[in-house]
Design an enzyme around this catalytic site. Sequence first.
Site, PDB file in Angstrom:
ATOM      1  N   SER A  17       0.751  -1.230  -0.056  1.00 44.71           N
ATOM      2  CA  SER A  17       0.125   0.097   0.020  1.00 44.71           C
ATOM      3  C   SER A  17       0.963   1.292  -0.138  1.00 44.71           C
ATOM      4  O   SER A  17       2.165   1.039   0.286  1.00 44.71           O
ATOM      5  CB  SER A  17      -0.900  -0.070   1.243  1.00 44.71           C
ATOM      6  OG  SER A  17      -1.632   1.358   1.642  1.00 44.71           O
TER       7      SER A  17
ATOM      8  N   TYR B  28      -1.683  -0.900  10.580  1.00 44.42           N
ATOM      9  CA  TYR B  28      -1.774  -1.256   8.961  1.00 44.42           C
ATOM     10  C   TYR B  28      -0.385  -0.890   8.435  1.00 44.42           C
ATOM     11  O   TYR B  28       0.156  -1.464   7.671  1.00 44.42           O
ATOM     12  CB  TYR B  28      -2.843  -0.357   8.390  1.00 44.42           C
ATOM     13  CG  TYR B  28      -3.385  -0.679   7.035  1.00 44.42           C
ATOM     14  CD1 TYR B  28      -3.814  -2.115   6.644  1.00 44.42           C
ATOM     15  CD2 TYR B  28      -2.749   0.000   6.159  1.00 44.42           C
ATOM     16  CE1 TYR B  28      -3.818  -2.150   5.205  1.00 44.42           C
ATOM     17  CE2 TYR B  28      -3.115  -0.176   4.671  1.00 44.42           C
ATOM     18  CZ  TYR B  28      -3.816  -1.378   4.156  1.00 44.42           C
ATOM     19  OH  TYR B  28      -3.970  -1.523   2.981  1.00 44.42           O
TER      20      TYR B  28
HETATM   21  P1  NDP Z   1     -11.350  -6.871   0.404  1.00 46.25           P
HETATM   22  O1  NDP Z   1     -11.572  -6.645   1.670  1.00 46.25           O
HETATM   23  O2  NDP Z   1     -12.167  -6.792  -0.897  1.00 46.25           O
HETATM   24  O3  NDP Z   1     -10.274  -8.093   0.136  1.00 46.25           O
HETATM   25  C1  NDP Z   1      -9.401  -8.538   1.157  1.00 46.25           C
HETATM   26  C2  NDP Z   1      -9.276 -10.070   0.915  1.00 46.25           C
HETATM   27  O4  NDP Z   1      -8.537 -10.387   1.924  1.00 46.25           O
HETATM   28  C3  NDP Z   1     -10.722 -10.621   0.980  1.00 46.25           C
HETATM   29  O5  NDP Z   1     -11.014 -11.376  -0.216  1.00 46.25           O
HETATM   30  C4  NDP Z   1     -10.530 -11.510   2.215  1.00 46.25           C
HETATM   31  O6  NDP Z   1     -11.377 -12.781   2.056  1.00 46.25           O
HETATM   32  C5  NDP Z   1      -9.141 -11.572   2.131  1.00 46.25           C
HETATM   33  N1  NDP Z   1      -8.761 -12.012   3.633  1.00 46.25           N
HETATM   34  C6  NDP Z   1      -8.830 -11.144   4.645  1.00 46.25           C
HETATM   35  N2  NDP Z   1      -8.313 -12.015   5.674  1.00 46.25           N
HETATM   36  C7  NDP Z   1      -7.751 -13.130   5.326  1.00 46.25           C
HETATM   37  C8  NDP Z   1      -7.383 -14.402   6.277  1.00 46.25           C
HETATM   38  N3  NDP Z   1      -7.030 -14.134   7.221  1.00 46.25           N
HETATM   39  N4  NDP Z   1      -7.170 -15.374   5.449  1.00 46.25           N
HETATM   40  C9  NDP Z   1      -7.435 -15.297   3.907  1.00 46.25           C
HETATM   41  N5  NDP Z   1      -7.817 -14.557   3.397  1.00 46.25           N
HETATM   42  C10 NDP Z   1      -7.990 -13.181   3.910  1.00 46.25           C
HETATM   43  O7  NDP Z   1     -10.345  -5.430  -0.093  1.00 46.25           O
HETATM   44  P2  NDP Z   1      -9.176  -4.949  -1.246  1.00 46.25           P
HETATM   45  O8  NDP Z   1      -9.313  -5.811  -2.422  1.00 46.25           O
HETATM   46  O9  NDP Z   1      -9.226  -3.691  -1.101  1.00 46.25           O
HETATM   47  O10 NDP Z   1      -7.761  -5.542  -0.404  1.00 46.25           O
HETATM   48  C11 NDP Z   1      -6.886  -6.409  -1.013  1.00 46.25           C
HETATM   49  C12 NDP Z   1      -5.456  -6.051  -0.628  1.00 46.25           C
HETATM   50  O11 NDP Z   1      -5.017  -4.578  -1.054  1.00 46.25           O
HETATM   51  C13 NDP Z   1      -5.232  -5.962   0.956  1.00 46.25           C
HETATM   52  O12 NDP Z   1      -3.879  -6.297   1.468  1.00 46.25           O
HETATM   53  C14 NDP Z   1      -5.438  -4.527   1.100  1.00 46.25           C
HETATM   54  O13 NDP Z   1      -4.549  -4.031   2.288  1.00 46.25           O
HETATM   55  C15 NDP Z   1      -4.492  -3.773  -0.155  1.00 46.25           C
HETATM   56  N6  NDP Z   1      -4.855  -2.649  -0.463  1.00 46.25           N
HETATM   57  C16 NDP Z   1      -6.211  -1.905  -0.640  1.00 46.25           C
HETATM   58  C17 NDP Z   1      -6.327  -0.715  -0.991  1.00 46.25           C
HETATM   59  C18 NDP Z   1      -7.635   0.015  -1.257  1.00 46.25           C
HETATM   60  O14 NDP Z   1      -7.757   1.208  -1.016  1.00 46.25           O
HETATM   61  N7  NDP Z   1      -8.554  -0.846  -1.265  1.00 46.25           N
HETATM   62  C19 NDP Z   1      -5.157   0.232  -1.141  1.00 46.25           C
HETATM   63  C20 NDP Z   1      -4.010  -0.335  -0.811  1.00 46.25           C
HETATM   64  C21 NDP Z   1      -3.779  -1.754  -0.566  1.00 46.25           C
HETATM   65  P3  NDP Z   1     -12.160 -13.458   3.325  1.00 46.25           P
HETATM   66  O15 NDP Z   1     -12.770 -12.549   4.162  1.00 46.25           O
HETATM   67  O16 NDP Z   1     -13.107 -14.372   2.499  1.00 46.25           O
HETATM   68  O17 NDP Z   1     -11.097 -14.294   3.938  1.00 46.25           O
END
Ligand code: NDP
Length: 253
Positions: free
Chosen positions: A138, A151
């Site tokens: 990020s 974070y």
């Molecule tokens: P989402 O919430 O859509 O995606 C997060 C994903 O991570 C979900 O599919 C969730 O699936 C999975 N996840 C969370 N915890 C676990 C776990 N313990 N085990 C396995 N899977 C897990 O958000 P984003 O698509 O935005 O996020 C994706 C990545 O991008 C993250 O790392 C986030 O920090 C990063 N990011 C996002 C930004 C934004 O503005 N959106 C900016 C910069 C970085 P499930 O709950 O089914 O496990």
Amino acid sequence: MSIHQGRHALITGGGTGIGEAIALALAAQGAEITIAGRRIDALNATCAKSDKIHAVVMDVTDEASVVNATKAAIKVRGPVDIHVANAGIAETSAFAKTPLDFWRKIMTTNLDGAFLTCREVVPGMLKSGWGRIITISSIAGLRGLKYGAAYSASKHGVIGMTRVISEEYMGRGLTANAICPGYVRTPIVTRNAELISKRSNLSLAEAEATMSSENRHQKLVEVDEVAAAVLWICGPGSGSINGQTIEIAGGQV
Ligand code: NDP
């Protein structure tokens, strides 16, 4: 296009947001995709969009779950050639009021999770002599995010680990790079907009605007823009891009 025909890509958090967009983009280029996450319903909804995408339930905070789910995916689709360590959670808390369990939950998911999945796929990449590790960090991995100590620390850690992988295996066909998006239009941002709206008495649109204004071009980044960067890092001519942070935030961070 079948640039990645016969390649296996493992994408954590592939059932939603950025991970789903990356899964669909790599599937469109011919790769066989394993998407991993905790919620099978979310994973299945993504699988329904492409017959090249397959689901495995995995909790990245649980070592046995990562080891077993990765082994199961490798057994069916072969060694992982492309790994996108994308699973993550984003929650905020004022620094001096941050409970230790809150800190640990974020570090365990974002940093331990990325470590565990990367560790499990590296041996196969070294054996085949080709691999792409892409961690989703990020802009908070490059600078301090107010109210985001845990974070920001976790995402700085992800960059550190990615750089180490690139140093340790340099010249062996494996590259490791970190993508650092600004605010991207995904469920994380929708949830945060709802929280900001509740806390600050703003409408949802105003809350979303406070986040877009943090991106240099004053817009939310779209998931396909992040997926495009992944395709580039995995694509032809990418072998010398290694140990980099790629910022996708509309301008300099
Ligand atoms: P989402 O919430 O859509 O995606 C997060 C994903 O991570 C979900 O599919 C969730 O699936 C999975 N996840 C969370 N915890 C676990 C776990 N313990 N085990 C396995 N899977 C897990 O958000 P984003 O698509 O935005 O996020 C994706 C990545 O991008 C993250 O790392 C986030 O920090 C990063 N990011 C996002 C930004 C934004 O503005 N959106 C900016 C910069 C970085 P499930 O709950 O089914 O496990």
